[in-house]
Design a protein around this motif. Sequence first.
Motif, PDB file in Angstrom:
ATOM      1  N   PHE A  83       1.103  -1.034   0.114  1.00  0.00           N
ATOM      2  CA  PHE A  83      -0.578  -0.329   0.067  1.00  0.00           C
ATOM      3  C   PHE A  83       0.713   1.418   0.001  1.00  0.00           C
ATOM      4  CE2 PHE A  83      -3.771  -3.363   0.405  1.00  0.00           C
ATOM      5  CZ  PHE A  83      -4.720  -1.437  -0.003  1.00  0.00           C
ATOM      6  N   GLU A  84       2.094   1.346   0.521  1.00  0.00           N
ATOM      7  CA  GLU A  84       2.765   2.644   0.367  1.00  0.00           C
ATOM      8  C   GLU A  84       2.821   3.015  -0.950  1.00  0.00           C
ATOM      9  OE1 GLU A  84       7.098   1.244   1.209  1.00  0.00           O
ATOM     10  OE2 GLU A  84       6.202   0.756   3.254  1.00  0.00           O
ATOM     11  N   SER A  85       3.191   2.106  -2.049  1.00  0.00           N
ATOM     12  CA  SER A  85       2.593   2.910  -3.857  1.00  0.00           C
ATOM     13  C   SER A  85       1.152   3.062  -3.988  1.00  0.00           C
ATOM     14  CB  SER A  85       3.237   2.370  -4.411  1.00  0.00           C
ATOM     15  OG  SER A  85       3.670   0.811  -4.539  1.00  0.00           O
ATOM     16  N   ALA A  86       0.556   2.502  -3.171  1.00  0.00           N
ATOM     17  CA  ALA A  86      -1.434   2.464  -3.793  1.00  0.00           C
ATOM     18  C   ALA A  86      -1.665   4.373  -3.778  1.00  0.00           C
ATOM     19  CB  ALA A  86      -1.959   1.736  -2.920  1.00  0.00           C
ATOM     20  N   ASP A  87      -1.838   4.451  -5.037  1.00  0.00           N
ATOM     21  CA  ASP A  87      -3.315   5.725  -4.806  1.00  0.00           C
ATOM     22  C   ASP A  87      -4.352   5.953  -3.432  1.00  0.00           C
ATOM     23  OD1 ASP A  87      -4.630   8.127  -5.799  1.00  0.00           O
ATOM     24  OD2 ASP A  87      -5.308   6.710  -7.623  1.00  0.00           O
ATOM     25  N   LYS A  88      -3.817   7.021  -2.309  1.00  0.00           N
ATOM     26  CA  LYS A  88      -4.466   6.490  -1.550  1.00  0.00           C
ATOM     27  C   LYS A  88      -5.181   8.358  -1.385  1.00  0.00           C
ATOM     28  CE  LYS A  88      -1.194   4.714   1.725  1.00  0.00           C
ATOM     29  NZ  LYS A  88       0.038   5.311   1.067  1.00  0.00           N
ATOM     30  N   SER A  89      -5.671   8.492  -3.026  1.00  0.00           N
ATOM     31  CA  SER A  89      -7.028   9.409  -3.464  1.00  0.00           C
ATOM     32  C   SER A  89      -8.273   8.647  -3.228  1.00  0.00           C
ATOM     33  CB  SER A  89      -6.511  10.427  -4.781  1.00  0.00           C
ATOM     34  OG  SER A  89      -7.061   9.349  -5.652  1.00  0.00           O
ATOM     35  N   GLU A  91     -10.956   6.601  -1.148  1.00  0.00           N
ATOM     36  CA  GLU A  91     -11.169   6.586  -0.107  1.00  0.00           C
ATOM     37  C   GLU A  91     -11.112   4.967   0.594  1.00  0.00           C
ATOM     38  OE1 GLU A  91     -15.089   7.264   3.073  1.00  0.00           O
ATOM     39  OE2 GLU A  91     -15.358   7.858   0.574  1.00  0.00           O
ATOM     40  N   TYR A  92     -11.370   4.135  -0.447  1.00  0.00           N
ATOM     41  CA  TYR A  92     -11.175   2.708  -0.105  1.00  0.00           C
ATOM     42  C   TYR A  92     -10.479   2.184  -0.326  1.00  0.00           C
ATOM     43  CZ  TYR A  92     -10.934   2.265  -5.104  1.00  0.00           C
ATOM     44  OH  TYR A  92     -10.293   2.255  -6.875  1.00  0.00           O
ATOM     45  N   VAL A  93      -9.429   2.858  -0.827  1.00  0.00           N
ATOM     46  CA  VAL A  93      -7.990   2.754  -0.296  1.00  0.00           C
ATOM     47  C   VAL A  93      -7.728   2.812   1.326  1.00  0.00           C
ATOM     48  CG1 VAL A  93      -5.978   2.819  -0.914  1.00  0.00           C
ATOM     49  CG2 VAL A  93      -7.290   2.328  -2.839  1.00  0.00           C
ATOM     50  N   ARG A  94      -8.173   4.245   1.316  1.00  0.00           N
ATOM     51  CA  ARG A  94      -7.522   4.657   2.047  1.00  0.00           C
ATOM     52  C   ARG A  94      -7.828   3.782   3.651  1.00  0.00           C
ATOM     53  NH1 ARG A  94      -9.201   9.642   0.050  1.00  0.00           N
ATOM     54  NH2 ARG A  94     -10.353   9.985   0.923  1.00  0.00           N
ATOM     55  N   ASN A  95      -9.165   3.755   3.225  1.00  0.00           N
ATOM     56  CA  ASN A  95      -9.947   2.777   4.708  1.00  0.00           C
ATOM     57  C   ASN A  95      -9.051   1.589   4.876  1.00  0.00           C
ATOM     58  OD1 ASN A  95     -12.007   4.572   4.547  1.00  0.00           O
ATOM     59  ND2 ASN A  95     -13.113   4.124   3.308  1.00  0.00           N
ATOM     60  N   ILE A  96      -8.631   0.526   3.448  1.00  0.00           N
ATOM     61  CA  ILE A  96      -7.977  -0.420   3.910  1.00  0.00           C
ATOM     62  C   ILE A  96      -6.900  -0.187   4.931  1.00  0.00           C
ATOM     63  CG2 ILE A  96      -6.935  -2.378   2.709  1.00  0.00           C
ATOM     64  CD1 ILE A  96      -9.370  -1.709   0.945  1.00  0.00           C
ATOM     65  N   ASP A  97      -6.147   1.041   4.046  1.00  0.00           N
ATOM     66  CA  ASP A  97      -5.064   1.093   4.051  1.00  0.00           C
ATOM     67  C   ASP A  97      -4.906   1.145   5.843  1.00  0.00           C
ATOM     68  OD1 ASP A  97      -1.558   2.284   4.130  1.00  0.00           O
ATOM     69  OD2 ASP A  97      -2.602   3.421   4.413  1.00  0.00           O
ATOM     70  N   GLU A  98      -5.586   2.608   6.721  1.00  0.00           N
ATOM     71  CA  GLU A  98      -5.875   2.900   8.137  1.00  0.00           C
ATOM     72  C   GLU A  98      -6.642   1.297   8.423  1.00  0.00           C
ATOM     73  OE1 GLU A  98      -9.574   5.054   9.948  1.00  0.00           O
ATOM     74  OE2 GLU A  98      -8.272   5.958   8.655  1.00  0.00           O
ATOM     75  N   GLU A  99      -7.444   0.625   7.877  1.00  0.00           N
ATOM     76  CA  GLU A  99      -7.483  -0.886   9.242  1.00  0.00           C
ATOM     77  C   GLU A  99      -5.965  -1.801   9.402  1.00  0.00           C
ATOM     78  OE1 GLU A  99      -9.363  -2.642  11.251  1.00  0.00           O
ATOM     79  OE2 GLU A  99     -10.440  -1.024  10.430  1.00  0.00           O
TER      80      GLU A  99
END
Length: 165
Positions: A83-89, A91-99
Amino acid sequence: MAFQTYSLFVLSVILISFGHVESALNLLKLQNDIDKLKTDFNSSNSDVADGGPIFTEKLSNWTERNEKRIILSQIVSMYLKMFESADKSKEYVRNIDEELRTLKESLSDGSKKMEYLKDLTELQMSDLKIQRKAVNELFIVLKKLGDTSSSHKRKRSQFQRLCKC
């Protein structure tokens, strides 16, 4: 569809193992987010099945809670690295990363144990000083091994006496 169900199962195991199941809705939300991520990664591509699973198959070899904490902490670390190189723009990517980050924090003891295991593999056992230290500790290590194996035998024999099988 079976893969989606299986990935939900794996995520459930991870969340339940570490007490992060506040509600079934949270898990369903994560499943929806993961489904969107699967679309991003085109994970329905036929090559995904090549060679079998990379994480979930290995989980079945780890049965004790503490063992699972060690392996799951490493798996979560691998996802975070991805997830370091994932597109954090998104919302669903941010949600998974946060969890995943929340899970990682709760797994700090497992991560420390994993680091210790890595350190063990890097010991230079050809070094005379390391060999001397190891020989000095050999009896203690063997005693601990004897203690753990005898406690397992004792638990098994106690269970057999209690069980009317």
